[in-house]
Design an enzyme around this catalytic site. Structure first.
Site, PDB file in Angstrom:
ATOM      1  N   ASP A   1      99.479   3.583 102.984  1.00  0.00           N
ATOM      2  CA  ASP A   1     100.830   3.120 103.308  1.00  0.00           C
ATOM      3  C   ASP A   1     101.703   4.275 103.786  1.00  0.00           C
ATOM      4  O   ASP A   1     102.808   4.498 103.291  1.00  0.00           O
ATOM      5  CB  ASP A   1     101.448   2.438 102.085  1.00  0.00           C
ATOM      6  CG  ASP A   1     102.590   1.503 102.449  1.00  0.00           C
ATOM      7  OD1 ASP A   1     102.674   1.106 103.621  1.00  0.00           O
ATOM      8  OD2 ASP A   1     103.401   1.184 101.565  1.00  0.00           O
TER       9      ASP A   1
ATOM     10  N   ASP B   1      96.949  -2.643 106.947  1.00  0.00           N
ATOM     11  CA  ASP B   1      98.005  -1.796 107.537  1.00  0.00           C
ATOM     12  C   ASP B   1      97.548  -0.434 108.039  1.00  0.00           C
ATOM     13  O   ASP B   1      98.261   0.203 108.815  1.00  0.00           O
ATOM     14  CB  ASP B   1      99.164  -1.556 106.546  1.00  0.00           C
ATOM     15  CG  ASP B   1      99.992  -2.787 106.303  1.00  0.00           C
ATOM     16  OD1 ASP B   1      99.766  -3.798 106.987  1.00  0.00           O
ATOM     17  OD2 ASP B   1     100.856  -2.753 105.410  1.00  0.00           O
TER      18      ASP B   1
ATOM     19  N   HIS C   1      99.518  -7.629 112.605  1.00  0.00           N
ATOM     20  CA  HIS C   1      99.967  -8.986 112.956  1.00  0.00           C
ATOM     21  C   HIS C   1     100.603  -8.964 114.338  1.00  0.00           C
ATOM     22  O   HIS C   1     100.800  -7.901 114.941  1.00  0.00           O
ATOM     23  CB  HIS C   1     100.941  -9.535 111.905  1.00  0.00           C
ATOM     24  CG  HIS C   1     102.176  -8.696 111.704  1.00  0.00           C
ATOM     25  ND1 HIS C   1     103.277  -8.778 112.526  1.00  0.00           N
ATOM     26  CD2 HIS C   1     102.478  -7.756 110.771  1.00  0.00           C
ATOM     27  CE1 HIS C   1     104.213  -7.954 112.103  1.00  0.00           C
ATOM     28  NE2 HIS C   1     103.749  -7.300 111.048  1.00  0.00           N
TER      29      HIS C   1
ATOM     30  N   TRP D   1     103.515  -6.754 115.284  1.00  0.00           N
ATOM     31  CA  TRP D   1     103.269  -5.306 115.206  1.00  0.00           C
ATOM     32  C   TRP D   1     102.409  -4.846 116.383  1.00  0.00           C
ATOM     33  O   TRP D   1     102.840  -4.048 117.215  1.00  0.00           O
ATOM     34  CB  TRP D   1     102.599  -4.995 113.874  1.00  0.00           C
ATOM     35  CG  TRP D   1     102.390  -3.543 113.555  1.00  0.00           C
ATOM     36  CD1 TRP D   1     102.506  -2.474 114.405  1.00  0.00           C
ATOM     37  CD2 TRP D   1     102.033  -2.997 112.284  1.00  0.00           C
ATOM     38  NE1 TRP D   1     102.228  -1.297 113.737  1.00  0.00           N
ATOM     39  CE2 TRP D   1     101.937  -1.589 112.430  1.00  0.00           C
ATOM     40  CE3 TRP D   1     101.757  -3.554 111.041  1.00  0.00           C
ATOM     41  CZ2 TRP D   1     101.586  -0.756 111.368  1.00  0.00           C
ATOM     42  CZ3 TRP D   1     101.425  -2.717 109.981  1.00  0.00           C
ATOM     43  CH2 TRP D   1     101.333  -1.334 110.152  1.00  0.00           C
TER      44      TRP D   1
ATOM     45  N   TRP E   1     109.721  -7.542 106.331  1.00  0.00           N
ATOM     46  CA  TRP E   1     108.396  -7.842 105.797  1.00  0.00           C
ATOM     47  C   TRP E   1     108.373  -7.984 104.277  1.00  0.00           C
ATOM     48  O   TRP E   1     107.349  -8.368 103.701  1.00  0.00           O
ATOM     49  CB  TRP E   1     107.423  -6.713 106.165  1.00  0.00           C
ATOM     50  CG  TRP E   1     107.886  -5.356 105.698  1.00  0.00           C
ATOM     51  CD1 TRP E   1     108.637  -4.474 106.408  1.00  0.00           C
ATOM     52  CD2 TRP E   1     107.680  -4.766 104.410  1.00  0.00           C
ATOM     53  NE1 TRP E   1     108.898  -3.347 105.649  1.00  0.00           N
ATOM     54  CE2 TRP E   1     108.312  -3.500 104.414  1.00  0.00           C
ATOM     55  CE3 TRP E   1     106.999  -5.167 103.261  1.00  0.00           C
ATOM     56  CZ2 TRP E   1     108.309  -2.658 103.312  1.00  0.00           C
ATOM     57  CZ3 TRP E   1     106.986  -4.314 102.158  1.00  0.00           C
ATOM     58  CH2 TRP E   1     107.638  -3.084 102.191  1.00  0.00           C
TER      59      TRP E   1
ATOM     60  N   LYS F   1      96.962 -12.729 100.739  1.00  0.00           N
ATOM     61  CA  LYS F   1      97.956 -12.269  99.777  1.00  0.00           C
ATOM     62  C   LYS F   1      98.184 -13.358  98.732  1.00  0.00           C
ATOM     63  O   LYS F   1      98.579 -14.474  99.064  1.00  0.00           O
ATOM     64  CB  LYS F   1      99.271 -11.960 100.472  1.00  0.00           C
ATOM     65  CG  LYS F   1     100.435 -11.641  99.547  1.00  0.00           C
ATOM     66  CD  LYS F   1     100.315 -10.292  98.898  1.00  0.00           C
ATOM     67  CE  LYS F   1     101.606  -9.947  98.124  1.00  0.00           C
ATOM     68  NZ  LYS F   1     101.551  -8.595  97.535  1.00  0.00           N
TER      69      LYS F   1
END
Length: 394
Positions: free
Chosen positions: A124, A171, A216, A219, A328, A356
């Site tokens: 991250d 990510d 996604h 992005w 987000w 998720k």
């Protein structure tokens, strides 16, 4: 959508001459492009459904019998992926395998278990809400390979009676496409690439189906980002071919590692088929996740990658909930999205899934009073139930 190509060979002979050479012997049929979700039951994780007892009790206390009953239906049939985000969570795989085997014995139906592999060093790099336990400056990559990937691979390898769909490192590669201007992401880039390449090389089992995370549509779905994303993914898959799987001695024979495809919208809120096109999507051809999959597919194929997708619809925002795509965190109002299904009306999409687990907070942001990332937020999950797609209760 992109139709699946097929090859039809037609042999015709108007006449046969004695001196003519014999017809060639047909070789083996090419392997079929089989959707791994087709004909299987999506695993329902009892560890997640047990958390919904709190939500059921809250609705009962409010006298809301309708939503209380909806919670019971969700607990019975809605499949979610199991996240393995720390070394201490490797036991989640054991628990999922045990529960999936019990479900198969109880129902007689073959199970496909969804797992998320999520523990890269320096994880991250652009946000920090979900920073992990490993740091590259503290031998994080070495520990990732030996203490996380190795037991992860051993556990799934020991369950060939089940199928697994594994999402690799949400990510991570998206950050390498768009956020290299952030110093921490630039430093993390080689670690991310090597880490994910090792994961691919370590999970090459017939009953395991790998989906690399592809962020996604909001992005990577912009026209300028699509070819860059495909090249980044191809770089990592190619790198994996040079990595020796755990337990092997020496480089071994040249091999080509395989992935099934890509996962999109993980932990995000984009609809698969948007009923309302939001204003902030105006300049994008990837204005919902179905369009994003169709937009990215030809660039993946040009790089020699499989254009197959799974799309997270565990949480979907309601129209007007966001002012921009960059929002987000615990977006509201939102609801549980369409129930997991292989009926997608898009030939490049294997399945809609819930990656998720709804109810687990994105972090201390967005929805007022939201707890730290990963903590249960029952007020939020009550909203997801109330606004859920009708397919959830069908």
């Amino acid at each position: 959508m992109r139709p699946v190509a097929s090859l039809v060979t037609a042999l015709s002979a108007a006449s046969v001459v004695a001196a003519a050479p014999p017809l060639p012997v047909p070789g083996p049929a090419p392997p079929k492009d089989v959707n791994p979700f087709q004909g299987k039951t999506h695993f329902v994780d009892p560890a997640w459904t047990a958390k919904l007892d709190q939500t059921y009790a809250a609705f009962k206390q409010q006298g809301d019998k309708v939503n209380a009953e909806r919670v019971r239906k969700i607990q019975k049939s809605m499949s979610t992926f199991v996240w393995v985000s720390r070394m201490s969570e490797l036991s989640n795989i054991d628990n999922a395998i045990k529960a999936a085997r019990q479900a198969r014995l109880r129902t007689g139906k073959k199970q496909i278990v969804g797992l998320v592999l999520y523990n890269l060093p320096d994880r991250d790099c652009s946000a920090g809400e979900s920073a992990g336990e490993l740091k590259s400056s503290e031998k994080g990559l070495e520990r990732y390979k030996k203490e996380f990937l190795k037991p992860y691979a051993e556990k799934v390898a020991a369950a060939p009676d089940l199928d697994f769909a594994i999402v690799l490192e949400p990510d991570s590669l998206g950050n390498l496409v768009t956020n290299m201007g952030i110093e921490f992401c630039a430093q993390a880039a080689p670690v991310y690439r090597e880490g994910i390449a090792n994961a691919i090389a370590s999970l090459q089992f017939p009953h395991v189906h790998l989906y690399m995370d592809a962020a996604h549509g909001g992005w990577l779905g912009w026209n300028d980002n699509l070819p860059l994303a495909a090249k980044e993914f191809a770089t990592v898959v190619s790198l994996s071919n040079n990595i020796t799987a755990f337990g092997a001695k020496g480089p071994g024979p040249k091999k080509t590692n395989k992935i099934r495809g890509f996962a999109t919208n993980v932990s995000n809120y984009n609809p698969f088929n948007a009923l309302v096109r939001e204003n902030y999507t105006e300049w994008s051809n990837s204005w919902d996740e179905s369009h994003y999959a169709s937009s990215l597919a030809p660039f993946l194929e040009a790089e020699g990658l499989p254009a197959h997708f799974i799309v997270d619809q565990g949480r979907v925002h309601l129209p007007g909930a966001r002012k921009e795509w960059g929002e987000w965190c615990n977006v509201a109002p939102a609801g549980f999205g369409p129930a997991p299904t292989t009926t997608t009306n898009n030939t490049v999409v294997d399945s809609l899934v819930w990656i998720k687990p709804g109810g687990e907070s994105d972090g201390q942001c967005g929805f007022p009073g939201a707890p730290r990332a990963g903590a249960w937020h029952d007020e939020y999950v009550q909203m997801l139930v109330q606004n859920a797609d009708p397919s959830v209760y069908a």
